[in-house]
Design an enzyme around this catalytic site. Sequence first.
Site, PDB file in Angstrom:
ATOM      1  N   ARG A  98      20.603  -8.765 -39.282  1.00 20.66           N
ATOM      2  CA  ARG A  98      20.031  -7.576 -39.897  1.00 20.66           C
ATOM      3  C   ARG A  98      20.367  -7.488 -41.385  1.00 20.66           C
ATOM      4  O   ARG A  98      20.844  -6.463 -41.876  1.00 20.66           O
ATOM      5  CB  ARG A  98      20.508  -6.315 -39.159  1.00 20.66           C
ATOM      6  CG  ARG A  98      19.471  -5.201 -39.300  1.00 20.66           C
ATOM      7  CD  ARG A  98      19.670  -4.068 -38.357  1.00 20.66           C
ATOM      8  NE  ARG A  98      18.627  -3.092 -38.604  1.00 20.66           N
ATOM      9  CZ  ARG A  98      18.454  -1.993 -37.907  1.00 20.66           C
ATOM     10  NH1 ARG A  98      19.244  -1.706 -36.909  1.00 20.66           N
ATOM     11  NH2 ARG A  98      17.490  -1.170 -38.187  1.00 20.66           N
ATOM     12  N   CYS A  99      20.140  -8.584 -42.068  1.00 16.79           N
ATOM     13  CA  CYS A  99      20.356  -8.562 -43.518  1.00 16.79           C
ATOM     14  C   CYS A  99      19.598  -9.701 -44.154  1.00 16.79           C
ATOM     15  O   CYS A  99      19.164 -10.615 -43.485  1.00 16.79           O
ATOM     16  CB  CYS A  99      21.833  -8.645 -43.862  1.00 16.79           C
ATOM     17  SG  CYS A  99      22.568 -10.236 -43.541  1.00 16.79           S
ATOM     18  N   GLN A 103      11.338 -15.012 -33.994  1.00 20.43           N
ATOM     19  CA  GLN A 103      10.966 -14.112 -35.084  1.00 20.43           C
ATOM     20  C   GLN A 103      10.090 -14.831 -36.109  1.00 20.43           C
ATOM     21  O   GLN A 103       9.583 -14.202 -37.025  1.00 20.43           O
ATOM     22  CB  GLN A 103      12.233 -13.602 -35.803  1.00 20.43           C
ATOM     23  CG  GLN A 103      13.159 -12.793 -34.925  1.00 20.43           C
ATOM     24  CD  GLN A 103      14.455 -12.427 -35.613  1.00 20.43           C
ATOM     25  OE1 GLN A 103      15.506 -12.536 -35.011  1.00 20.43           O
ATOM     26  NE2 GLN A 103      14.432 -11.972 -36.851  1.00 20.43           N
ATOM     27  N   GLU A 150      17.031  -3.104 -42.969  1.00 15.83           N
ATOM     28  CA  GLU A 150      18.422  -3.540 -42.842  1.00 15.83           C
ATOM     29  C   GLU A 150      19.412  -2.742 -43.656  1.00 15.83           C
ATOM     30  O   GLU A 150      20.619  -2.905 -43.492  1.00 15.83           O
ATOM     31  CB  GLU A 150      18.499  -4.998 -43.316  1.00 15.83           C
ATOM     32  CG  GLU A 150      17.586  -5.872 -42.531  1.00 15.83           C
ATOM     33  CD  GLU A 150      17.294  -7.175 -43.217  1.00 15.83           C
ATOM     34  OE1 GLU A 150      17.523  -7.273 -44.433  1.00 15.83           O
ATOM     35  OE2 GLU A 150      16.835  -8.072 -42.538  1.00 15.83           O
TER      36      GLU A 150
END
Length: 796
Positions: free
Chosen positions: A370-371, A223, A741
């Site tokens: 996801r945060c 990523q 998110e």
Amino acid sequence: MSQAVDEIKIGGIGASRKRVEDNRFIRGKGNYTDDIVLPGMLHMEILRSPLAHARIKSIDASKAWDIPGVHLVLTGEMMATRNLAWMPTLSYDTQAVLATDKVRFQGQEVACVIADDPYIAKDACEAIVVDYEPLPVIVNPVQAVAEGAPVIRDDKENQPDNVIYDWEVGDRDGAERAFAAADVVSKLELHYPRSHPSPIECCGSIADFNRATSKLTVYMTTQAPHIIRAAVAMVAELPEHMIRIISPDIGGGFGNKVPVYPGYVCSILASILLERPVKWIEDKSGNLISTGFARDVYLKGEMALRRDGKILAVRMHTDADHGAFFSDAQPSKFKIGLMHSAFAAYDIPVAHLTARGTYSNKAPGGVAYRCSFRVTEAMFFQERMMQAAADDLGMDQAAFRRMNFVPDEAFPHRTPFGFLTDSGQYAKCLDVGLTAIDYDNFRDQQAQARSRGRLLGLGISTMTEPLGAGNSREYDILGIKMFDSAELKVHMTGKAIVRTGARTQGQGHETTWAQIVAHELGIPAEDVVVEEGDTDTAPFGMGTYASRSTPVAGAAVAMVSRKIRAKARKLAAHLLEVSEEDIEWELGRFYVRSAPDRGVTIQECAVAAYANMPDGMEPGLDATAYYDPPNLTWPFAVYIVTVEVDPQTGVWDVLNMVAVDDCGVRINPMIVEGQIMGGLTEAYAMSNMQFITFDADGNCVGANYMDYLLPTAWETPGFELHSEVVTPCPHHPIGAKGIGECAAVGGPAAFVNAVLDAIKDTGVRNIDMPLLPDRVWEAVTYHRDVSGAPPVRSDD
Ligand code: CDP
């Protein structure tokens, strides 16, 4: 005569443009790491430790070397001769690449085999004989700090125990005073369990070292390609300009593909040694057992309250279990990510947080699944605490929140932990949600149902998340400042290519970045191609995680478009034979202020940049922008769930869920809805079914899709989404805030609060996630809190 273009028709901001990347994905034409085949490519497999903590007495790889088709067997001892047995992590720790002295978690990398095909490599791994001497195992922070606990990281000097950090933030004395003056003190203790981001595509890499050019090309599932390039340069001591990281299509990341994994390093070394491309593709068990886990935080908190419901102060303590290596990424100033973003939406005069991080015999944890770093845990605790406090006061859940919200006129608001939130309409979002769920009627229905023995519950959760790290003053990873970048080239025909330092993993950047260019320049989105993920072509950026793409890279796309527009204005003045000051802009066109019919399109300016530029002007129409945000963006959301709990079985069903998300200006409303749907689905799964934990021996329980259940359309309830509230971000060039998110961050507490509301009469304050039927049944039947913290209970 040229005319301004219609923004929606050209696919600008606000257009629900279909995702262009789906053209290839739905045809099976995506190009993932495992799709890449290079001439002469070899395959690598990893031998992993079966034990969670053991000393390695010996490794005998002779039988593996003898297997036909095996080219190389790598062990820690061999890595050590090249100073590669250990590597630095993104949190200033070290991590074993291949174990030398000890194994410290089940699934740790012990050896690698490189062979003609993956099957030979796998067989050869099984032929390696490792003699282990088992050691006592630690699977939680209580054990980690117990008197006489074995020191897991005895490889490190100055590490006498298992504590990684002790950190505090806020005003200890102020909080003390506020608690002394409180009418009511509400307390809560819980464990946010380990969970795994579990992207469908596992991690992998293909390293291709070319001796003739000295260039190393690595295709990998990352990523953050530029951070990886910097890390490879440091670890492998290769010159950075001779390293090219290409991140092809990524089959989901969710934070799992940010860290540097040993498999990447081993495939690179193997390629350098063998001078052939080496592919490593992790299998699902390998991914679930060894790559970055998330959460695993023990939270204790108390709230000082005035009788009328005003929150006077909050105190929190967290114990974070990071596993054997502290290897997740976070801004280096904040030891536990952004945990202190808790309570940012509420007007609380004073707060104090202490946080301790410890090692355990588990795979590295703490990744920002996801945060934005540790925001999920912070928001979960906040909203669980809000529910407990309202109940302790005997107040209505919605009224208690509304009374304590930061009011609309109080922005920018300094939170008790020191963040500066940007904007919001919190009470309005709550009102939209309450109307949608038919709050007052539901409370009546709930009371009636309860009198007939049916348990209905309603859970409210709100969240505001700091998205878009940096600014560079406060945020860095390994000293690299957090900003981002975009490069835009407008070709002679008015078509364009935009590249950014971010990397999409399913979020739709190829669609939305083109929409920002369309909004700024009037070039139709379909005329703009987006490319990301190749460090040889993309401008330097920190990658995509923590929903930072739109707040930072998206802003850079707007800013670079404005640079192009500024140059195009000069070209327009030249073409229209007036001075620049006499030129006006409307979407897609410059015109003469005094004669609006006289104008040129952006495309005509593009031709002129190559074919008819004024004397002295540098030809071409391209630019790069590095964007260092002045602040984070702070989206807000309200999630409300109603459930029915079956007291006989502990099974609970969702009746309704409404989501009210305010992420400022929506670039692509359809993509935003997709992001919210996905986040809510993950939130539901975390609260309800995803169970992965560790037994007392450190065995990872649930590292397969029979136990760690991914929600399908069958289990997932319907969600009702609301987009009525739009509070533009005041400092973002197009007013957008992050969204990727929010629902995964704020959603879990809504489900848990709803179940606890349904069983409120039992006096149960907490059931740890996942709220499996047996846990709910135990709580309802025995009227007691249920912990899910490891070591796992035998009946789980
Ligand atoms: O960093 P990441 O891409 O994961 O998250 P994000 O910046 O929140 O963006 C997720 C997707 O939603 C991207 O395609 C964004 O461009 C889109 N988005 C949007 O259309 N409008 C917003 N206000 C925020 C995001």
